[in-house]
Design a protein around this motif. Structure first.
Motif, PDB file in Angstrom:
ATOM      1  N   VAL A  35      -2.321   3.583  -5.178  1.00 47.76           N
ATOM      2  CA  VAL A  35      -1.728   2.676  -6.176  1.00 47.76           C
ATOM      3  C   VAL A  35      -0.452   2.054  -5.606  1.00 47.76           C
ATOM      4  O   VAL A  35      -0.313   0.837  -5.525  1.00 47.76           O
ATOM      5  N   LEU A  36       0.469   2.900  -5.218  1.00 45.54           N
ATOM      6  CA  LEU A  36       1.703   2.395  -4.592  1.00 45.54           C
ATOM      7  C   LEU A  36       2.166   3.373  -3.514  1.00 45.54           C
ATOM      8  O   LEU A  36       2.683   4.440  -3.822  1.00 45.54           O
ATOM      9  N   PRO A  37       1.981   2.997  -2.261  1.00 48.72           N
ATOM     10  CA  PRO A  37       2.445   3.883  -1.192  1.00 48.72           C
ATOM     11  C   PRO A  37       3.951   3.727  -0.992  1.00 48.72           C
ATOM     12  O   PRO A  37       4.491   2.646  -1.218  1.00 48.72           O
ATOM     13  N   GLY A  38       4.602   4.804  -0.607  1.00 54.51           N
ATOM     14  CA  GLY A  38       6.034   4.735  -0.306  1.00 54.51           C
ATOM     15  C   GLY A  38       6.276   4.035   1.026  1.00 54.51           C
ATOM     16  O   GLY A  38       5.346   3.889   1.824  1.00 54.51           O
ATOM     17  N   PRO A  39       7.528   3.625   1.264  1.00 50.84           N
ATOM     18  CA  PRO A  39       7.865   2.921   2.508  1.00 50.84           C
ATOM     19  C   PRO A  39       7.544   3.746   3.758  1.00 50.84           C
ATOM     20  O   PRO A  39       7.152   3.183   4.786  1.00 50.84           O
ATOM     21  N   VAL A  40       7.691   5.054   3.677  1.00 48.01           N
ATOM     22  CA  VAL A  40       7.413   5.891   4.849  1.00 48.01           C
ATOM     23  C   VAL A  40       5.942   5.791   5.233  1.00 48.01           C
ATOM     24  O   VAL A  40       5.599   5.600   6.412  1.00 48.01           O
ATOM     25  N   LEU A  41       5.105   5.841   4.200  1.00 51.26           N
ATOM     26  CA  LEU A  41       3.666   5.738   4.432  1.00 51.26           C
ATOM     27  C   LEU A  41       3.282   4.365   4.991  1.00 51.26           C
ATOM     28  O   LEU A  41       2.428   4.256   5.883  1.00 51.26           O
ATOM     29  N   VAL A  42       3.950   3.323   4.455  1.00 48.67           N
ATOM     30  CA  VAL A  42       3.689   1.955   4.926  1.00 48.67           C
ATOM     31  C   VAL A  42       4.075   1.834   6.397  1.00 48.67           C
ATOM     32  O   VAL A  42       3.326   1.302   7.223  1.00 48.67           O
ATOM     33  N   ALA A  43       5.239   2.402   6.736  1.00 44.88           N
ATOM     34  CA  ALA A  43       5.697   2.355   8.126  1.00 44.88           C
ATOM     35  C   ALA A  43       4.704   3.084   9.025  1.00 44.88           C
ATOM     36  O   ALA A  43       4.379   2.616  10.128  1.00 44.88           O
ATOM     37  N   LYS A  44       4.212   4.220   8.538  1.00 47.33           N
ATOM     38  CA  LYS A  44       3.242   5.001   9.310  1.00 47.33           C
ATOM     39  C   LYS A  44       1.958   4.179   9.540  1.00 47.33           C
ATOM     40  O   LYS A  44       1.407   4.131  10.644  1.00 47.33           O
ATOM     41  N   ALA A  45       1.507   3.517   8.446  1.00 45.97           N
ATOM     42  CA  ALA A  45       0.293   2.685   8.551  1.00 45.97           C
ATOM     43  C   ALA A  45       0.502   1.551   9.544  1.00 45.97           C
ATOM     44  O   ALA A  45      -0.382   1.222  10.332  1.00 45.97           O
ATOM     45  N   LEU A 212      -7.390  -8.463   2.720  1.00 45.19           N
ATOM     46  CA  LEU A 212      -8.619  -8.334   1.927  1.00 45.19           C
ATOM     47  C   LEU A 212      -9.358  -7.055   2.290  1.00 45.19           C
ATOM     48  O   LEU A 212      -9.744  -6.262   1.425  1.00 45.19           O
ATOM     49  N   GLU A 213      -9.525  -6.852   3.595  1.00 43.82           N
ATOM     50  CA  GLU A 213     -10.271  -5.707   4.111  1.00 43.82           C
ATOM     51  C   GLU A 213      -9.660  -4.393   3.640  1.00 43.82           C
ATOM     52  O   GLU A 213     -10.349  -3.524   3.105  1.00 43.82           O
ATOM     53  N   ALA A 214      -8.322  -4.316   3.796  1.00 40.49           N
ATOM     54  CA  ALA A 214      -7.629  -3.093   3.403  1.00 40.49           C
ATOM     55  C   ALA A 214      -7.755  -2.869   1.895  1.00 40.49           C
ATOM     56  O   ALA A 214      -7.879  -1.743   1.423  1.00 40.49           O
ATOM     57  N   GLY A 215      -7.739  -3.967   1.134  1.00 43.33           N
ATOM     58  CA  GLY A 215      -7.880  -3.875  -0.314  1.00 43.33           C
ATOM     59  C   GLY A 215      -9.239  -3.305  -0.699  1.00 43.33           C
ATOM     60  O   GLY A 215      -9.331  -2.387  -1.522  1.00 43.33           O
ATOM     61  N   TYR A 216     -10.299  -3.836  -0.064  1.00 46.64           N
ATOM     62  CA  TYR A 216     -11.648  -3.355  -0.374  1.00 46.64           C
ATOM     63  C   TYR A 216     -11.786  -1.878  -0.055  1.00 46.64           C
ATOM     64  O   TYR A 216     -12.476  -1.133  -0.743  1.00 46.64           O
ATOM     65  N   ARG A 217     -11.133  -1.460   1.019  1.00 43.16           N
ATOM     66  CA  ARG A 217     -11.300  -0.065   1.455  1.00 43.16           C
ATOM     67  C   ARG A 217     -10.258   0.858   0.849  1.00 43.16           C
ATOM     68  O   ARG A 217     -10.142   2.003   1.274  1.00 43.16           O
ATOM     69  N   LEU A 218      -9.475   0.308  -0.072  1.00 44.53           N
ATOM     70  CA  LEU A 218      -8.407   1.080  -0.717  1.00 44.53           C
ATOM     71  C   LEU A 218      -7.418   1.658   0.284  1.00 44.53           C
ATOM     72  O   LEU A 218      -6.842   2.716   0.061  1.00 44.53           O
ATOM     73  N   GLN A 219      -7.247   0.963   1.430  1.00 44.57           N
ATOM     74  CA  GLN A 219      -6.218   1.390   2.398  1.00 44.57           C
ATOM     75  C   GLN A 219      -4.927   0.657   2.058  1.00 44.57           C
ATOM     76  O   GLN A 219      -4.492  -0.235   2.776  1.00 44.57           O
ATOM     77  N   ILE A 220      -4.363   1.078   0.911  1.00 44.40           N
ATOM     78  CA  ILE A 220      -3.221   0.318   0.385  1.00 44.40           C
ATOM     79  C   ILE A 220      -2.002   0.347   1.320  1.00 44.40           C
ATOM     80  O   ILE A 220      -1.316  -0.672   1.458  1.00 44.40           O
ATOM     81  N   PRO A 221      -1.687   1.456   1.976  1.00 36.42           N
ATOM     82  CA  PRO A 221      -0.551   1.424   2.917  1.00 36.42           C
ATOM     83  C   PRO A 221      -0.741   0.358   3.999  1.00 36.42           C
ATOM     84  O   PRO A 221       0.192  -0.357   4.360  1.00 36.42           O
TER      85      PRO A 221
END
Lengths: 257, 253
Positions: A35-45, A212-221
């Motif tokens: 739903v909402l990844p934290g900044p740390v997770l986003v940085a990791k992604a 789009l791709e990440a959205g479909y696969r629920l890879q929100i980070p």
């Protein structure tokens, strides 16, 4: 208008505080990362998908830059042609406006069908969105020459060409750059929107497709990471154009602007 | 100076009606003596500038014409100084003065002597590389005058050139203009709404009425001298007084 950060400390501090609050909120309320990844997770992604994402960033930037250069040249050239004669302006301008006001989302699928190369199709979409500010601003600039200076040129028997190169073009220059700065942002939007609608047919994929791709696969980070790169690209384009424009205007106009 | 008998030009019953129906000039006839400074003096909106534009060829009269003594000046033989300095903001002083030459196809080398001469006439030596925004209002006006004079025009038209300047600068430029006039062979038509300026500068004053502009009096001005001291003499005050009276008369309904 050029926005310059004289003191980078306040915005940096605000950014840090917001990031901390974001990370804290995500952990405190146990918000799921899809739903909402934290900044740390986003940085990791971003770190994990760096080759893929930066590759896509490059594709998007390439489309944007080619479209922007075409918009600058095409918009300025069209403005010159239209300023040559009133009838040319009257016959061409309506079509430029039609191209501008028709939502690109609606035209993009057609362009994808008509144009074989996916790259060319996306550039064309981005160009359609981006050329109008350059055109409109340059036209305004070409008409903004001081009437007294125009009289002076007439008095000394200047040709149309002389008046255009020595008076009207230098007068139009700041207007052209103001238009170009707007077009920079629009070209990026055009490139992204067109790819959203059209995809790139698999060959080279830009950031829009990654989102789009990440959205479909629920890879929100990963989606957030792509989004972050897109914002950075926008800021980078704006900053580059601002520097380019103040450099050019400094040379031509001194600091009187 | 004594005015030569032959006028450089005579305006012959010139009228100008603008497309919107405004009548700017009504039947204007007067002489410009050769080699003189002649002022067109009148209230704002009386068509002085329009008259100047018609003489320069920038505008056309609706009726009437201009008789030139000898041949009418060709393109580039008339100098024009606007109320604003009207300089190219991106070009330095030298390039601004070079502009008329450049339009005429002269090389920088060919124009050099004339430009240097014009620069020294208006006392701007050393400022050739400055851009207009680096100069004061008075200095910008000097550049404008230098540009108009550099091509050695036979007729110089000045449209309220010092109207936007402060009084000190204005006085200095008045004196400079008189000094420059001594060294060049040029007829000057000077538009102003200042009685003092007109009397101080002019050999002749054409007093104009409010719109539609007509020339209601042509007065020769013969001051014993023209320097700062004359401004505080009875002679000067008297000349100003009689011109002012003419202006007031013209405004009476």
């Amino acid at each position: 208008m050029t926005i310059r950060l004289k003191d980078p400390l306040p915005p940096t501090l605000i950014g840090m505080v917001l990031l901390l609050a974001w990370e804290g909120a995500v952990r405190l309320f146990e918000i799921p990362h899809y739903v909402l990844p934290g900044p740390v997770l986003v940085a990791k992604a971003l770190w994990q998908n760096a080759p893929l994402l930066f590759n896509s960033l490059w594709v998007t930037l390439e489309i944007t830059l080619v479209a922007l250069i075409a918009a600058a040249l095409g918009g300025a050239a069209l403005a010159f042609v239209m300023s040559r004669a009133r009838w040319l302006e009257r016959s061409l301008l309506p079509y430029a406006i039609v191209a501008q006001v028709t939502p690109i989302v609606a035209i993009a699928p057609l362009i994808i069908i008509w144009v074989d190369s996916a790259f060319a199709a996306l550039v064309l979409c981005a160009w359609i969105v981006a050329f109008f500010p350059v055109l409109a601003n340059t036209m305004t600039g070409l008409k903004s020459a001081d009437p007294n200076l125009k009289d002076l040129f007439r008095l000394y028997g200047a040709s149309r060409w002389q008046t255009q190169t020595w008076l009207e073009t230098p007068t139009a220059l700041p207007y052209f750059f103001a238009g170009l700065r707007i077009s920079g942002g629009l070209a990026l939007i055009g490139a992204v929107v067109a790819e959203f609608v059209a995809g790139t047919g698999g060959a080279a994929t830009g950031l829009a497709f990654r989102i789009l791709e990440a959205g479909y696969r629920l890879q929100i980070p990963k989606l957030f990471a792509a989004l972050l790169l897109l914002s950075l690209a926008g800021v980078l384009i704006y900053a580059t154009l601002s520097i380019l424009s103040s450099w050019a205007l400094q040379r031509w106009h001194g600091n009187d602007l | 100076m004594t005015l030569s008998a032959k006028p450089l030009l005579t305006t012959n019953a010139i009228s100008r009606v603008f497309p919107d129906g405004t009548q700017a000039l009504d039947n204007v006839s007067f002489d410009i003596p050769q080699g003189s400074i002649t002022s067109l003096l009148g209230p704002s909106g009386c068509g002085k500038s329009t008259l100047l534009r018609i003489i320069s060829g920038l505008d056309n009269a609706s009726a009437g014409d201009i008789h030139w003594q000898g041949e009418a000046p060709e393109t580039g033989e008339i100098g024009f100084v606007f109320q604003d300095a009207t300089l190219l903001p991106w070009a330095n002083v030298w390039d601004n003065i070079y502009l008329p030459f450049r339009i005429n196809g002269a090389s920088r080398e060919a124009a050099k002597a004339a430009i240097e001469n014009a620069v020294s006439l208006v006392a701007l030596g050393g400022f050739e590389q400055h851009r207009p925004h680096q100069l004061s209002g008075g200095m910008r006006m000097r550049v404008s005058i230098a540009r108009a004079l550099a091509t050695n025009p036979s007729l110089l038209l000045m449209d309220e050139p010092f109207g936007a300047l402060d009084e000190m600068t204005r006085f200095r430029l008045n004196d400079d203009l008189l000094r420059i006039k001594e060294t060049i062979n040029c007829t000057i038509i000077f538009v102003t709404h200042s009685v003092f300026e007109a009397v101080y500068l002019s050999d002749k004053i054409a007093v104009m009425s409010p719109r539609p502009g007509r020339v209601i009096a042509e007065e020769d001005i013969a001051l014993t001298s023209r320097d700062a001291a004359i401004r505080s003499t009875a002679e000067f005050a008297q000349a100003c007084g009689s011109i002012s009276a003419l202006l007031t008369e013209s405004e009476a309904p």
